[in-house]
Design a protein around this motif. Structure first.
Motif, PDB file in Angstrom:
ATOM      1  N   ASP A 224       0.836  -1.204   0.000  1.00  0.00           N
ATOM      2  CA  ASP A 224       0.000   0.000   0.000  1.00  0.00           C
ATOM      3  C   ASP A 224       0.867   1.248   0.000  1.00  0.00           C
ATOM      4  OD1 ASP A 224      -2.735  -1.157   0.235  1.00  0.00           O
ATOM      5  OD2 ASP A 224      -1.940  -1.902   2.140  1.00  0.00           O
ATOM      6  N   ILE A 225       0.354   2.314  -0.627  1.00  0.00           N
ATOM      7  CA  ILE A 225       1.001   3.622  -0.624  1.00  0.00           C
ATOM      8  C   ILE A 225       0.152   4.585   0.199  1.00  0.00           C
ATOM      9  CG2 ILE A 225       1.755   5.577  -2.024  1.00  0.00           C
ATOM     10  CD1 ILE A 225       2.207   3.652  -4.326  1.00  0.00           C
ATOM     11  N   LYS A 226       0.724   5.141   1.252  1.00  0.00           N
ATOM     12  CA  LYS A 226      -0.004   6.075   2.105  1.00  0.00           C
ATOM     13  C   LYS A 226      -0.078   7.458   1.473  1.00  0.00           C
ATOM     14  CE  LYS A 226       0.703   6.191   6.500  1.00  0.00           C
ATOM     15  NZ  LYS A 226       1.401   6.294   7.809  1.00  0.00           N
ATOM     16  N   SER A 227       1.052   7.928   0.943  1.00  0.00           N
ATOM     17  CA  SER A 227       1.060   9.274   0.371  1.00  0.00           C
ATOM     18  C   SER A 227       2.260   9.458  -0.541  1.00  0.00           C
ATOM     19  CB  SER A 227       1.090  10.342   1.479  1.00  0.00           C
ATOM     20  OG  SER A 227       2.300  10.249   2.215  1.00  0.00           O
TER      21      SER A 227
ATOM     22  N   ILE B  15      -0.901   3.683 -10.380  1.00  0.00           N
ATOM     23  CA  ILE B  15      -0.038   2.536 -10.614  1.00  0.00           C
ATOM     24  C   ILE B  15       0.071   2.295 -12.116  1.00  0.00           C
ATOM     25  CG2 ILE B  15       0.255   0.055 -10.280  1.00  0.00           C
ATOM     26  CD1 ILE B  15       0.865   1.679  -7.807  1.00  0.00           C
ATOM     27  N   LYS B  16       1.285   2.172 -12.603  1.00  0.00           N
ATOM     28  CA  LYS B  16       1.509   1.965 -14.029  1.00  0.00           C
ATOM     29  C   LYS B  16       0.950   0.614 -14.459  1.00  0.00           C
ATOM     30  CE  LYS B  16       5.158   1.534 -17.491  1.00  0.00           C
ATOM     31  NZ  LYS B  16       6.621   1.500 -17.739  1.00  0.00           N
TER      32      LYS B  16
ATOM     33  N   ILE C 178       6.486  -4.736 -15.141  1.00  0.00           N
ATOM     34  CA  ILE C 178       7.195  -6.008 -15.187  1.00  0.00           C
ATOM     35  C   ILE C 178       7.866  -6.262 -13.846  1.00  0.00           C
ATOM     36  CG2 ILE C 178       9.074  -7.284 -16.308  1.00  0.00           C
ATOM     37  CD1 ILE C 178       8.489  -5.731 -18.837  1.00  0.00           C
ATOM     38  N   LEU C 179       7.651  -7.447 -13.288  1.00  0.00           N
ATOM     39  CA  LEU C 179       8.260  -7.949 -12.056  1.00  0.00           C
ATOM     40  C   LEU C 179       7.733  -7.278 -10.786  1.00  0.00           C
ATOM     41  CD1 LEU C 179      12.012  -8.496 -13.010  1.00  0.00           C
ATOM     42  CD2 LEU C 179      10.169 -10.169 -12.933  1.00  0.00           C
ATOM     43  N   GLN C 180       7.452  -5.974 -10.813  1.00  0.00           N
ATOM     44  CA  GLN C 180       6.910  -5.309  -9.639  1.00  0.00           C
ATOM     45  C   GLN C 180       6.134  -4.077 -10.079  1.00  0.00           C
ATOM     46  OE1 GLN C 180      11.197  -3.667  -8.435  1.00  0.00           O
ATOM     47  NE2 GLN C 180       9.633  -2.972  -7.021  1.00  0.00           N
ATOM     48  N   PRO C 181       5.231  -3.571  -9.221  1.00  0.00           N
ATOM     49  CA  PRO C 181       4.453  -2.374  -9.591  1.00  0.00           C
ATOM     50  C   PRO C 181       5.333  -1.122  -9.627  1.00  0.00           C
ATOM     51  CG  PRO C 181       3.515  -3.503  -7.674  1.00  0.00           C
ATOM     52  CD  PRO C 181       4.834  -4.108  -7.926  1.00  0.00           C
ATOM     53  N   PHE C 182       4.890  -0.136 -10.410  1.00  0.00           N
ATOM     54  CA  PHE C 182       5.528   1.176 -10.454  1.00  0.00           C
ATOM     55  C   PHE C 182       4.458   2.240 -10.231  1.00  0.00           C
ATOM     56  CE2 PHE C 182       8.760  -1.300 -12.443  1.00  0.00           C
ATOM     57  CZ  PHE C 182       9.955  -0.618 -12.280  1.00  0.00           C
ATOM     58  N   VAL C 183       4.783   3.234  -9.407  1.00  0.00           N
ATOM     59  CA  VAL C 183       3.872   4.346  -9.202  1.00  0.00           C
ATOM     60  C   VAL C 183       4.291   5.483 -10.125  1.00  0.00           C
ATOM     61  CG1 VAL C 183       5.245   5.210  -7.249  1.00  0.00           C
ATOM     62  CG2 VAL C 183       2.870   5.927  -7.510  1.00  0.00           C
TER      63      VAL C 183
END
Length: 207
Positions: free
Chosen positions: A132-135, A147-148, A152-157
């Motif tokens: 989770d992203i708080k801020s 979120i992109k 690939i492999l992990q999420p990107f914001v």
């Protein structure tokens, strides 16, 4: 460079580090950027401080590892850091810009100073290491983020800043730390393939 562009930062760093060690430390000229490796079976190590590998090494450092890609015709700079997951600090100072990264538990900070003549906006793509992203804040102010898709492999914001010259970016996480699952498998048609994911993860598509 292609590994960093594809989001495979761990593999990219190992290849990059190995190439620098082989050229700058294992060769016959310390600190050299060689044209051909001493592993070349026909010609061996050739040339000192060759321009081609110097340019490639500089680009992989700035655009790959630190992920800074200026688009000055649009007054923007794309930043997609490619640091290994276990790094907690990195810093690079160049005549045109300075970039610093700090990680502490569930908080990540990025500091970017631009020395270009005109103010620039930053287009950020930051790897996410928690559930989770708080801020997300830029210079103390909250910004919209998303979120992109198709990471690939992990999420990107993803988010974008307003124009300026000095930026302090702060991302606060919550929840559990994300762990990368195995994604490469070698399997024969006659064999069963078993994928062991944690219960919270689901397979959405198979190609």
């Amino acid at each position: 460079m292609a590994y960093w562009q594809a989001g495979r930062t761990e593999d990219a760093y190992q290849l990059w580090k190995g190439n620098l060690v082989e050229s700058m430390y294992y060769g016959i000229s310390p600190g050299n950027f060689e044209q051909l490796s001493h592993y070349d079976a026909f010609r061996g190590e050739l040339y000192r401080d060759f321009a081609d590998p110097i340019g490639v090494a500089a680009r992989t450092l700035t655009e790959g590892l630190f992920g800074v890609y200026p688009k000055l015709l649009d007054n923007k700079i794309e930043i997609k850091p490619g640091f290994p997951k276990d790094w907690n600090f990195a810093e690079l100072k160049l005549p045109d810009w300075e970039f610093k990264f700090n990680r502490n538990s569930k908080k990540i900070e990025y500091f970017f100073n631009s020395n270009y003549s005109k103010p620039v906006a930053l287009e950020m793509q930051i790897p996410v290491n928690h559930s989770d992203i708080k801020s997300v804040r830029v210079n103390g102010k909250k910004v919209d983020w998303k979120i992109k898709p198709n990471s690939i492999l992990q999420p990107f914001v993803e988010f974008e800043t307003s124009t300026g010259k000095e930026f302090k970016i702060e991302i606060n996480y919550s929840g559990e730390e994300l762990k990368n699952e195995q994604t490469d498998f070698t399997n024969y048609i006659s064999e069963n393939l078993q994928l062991n994911f944690v219960s919270k993860k689901k397979i959405k598509q198979v190609f």
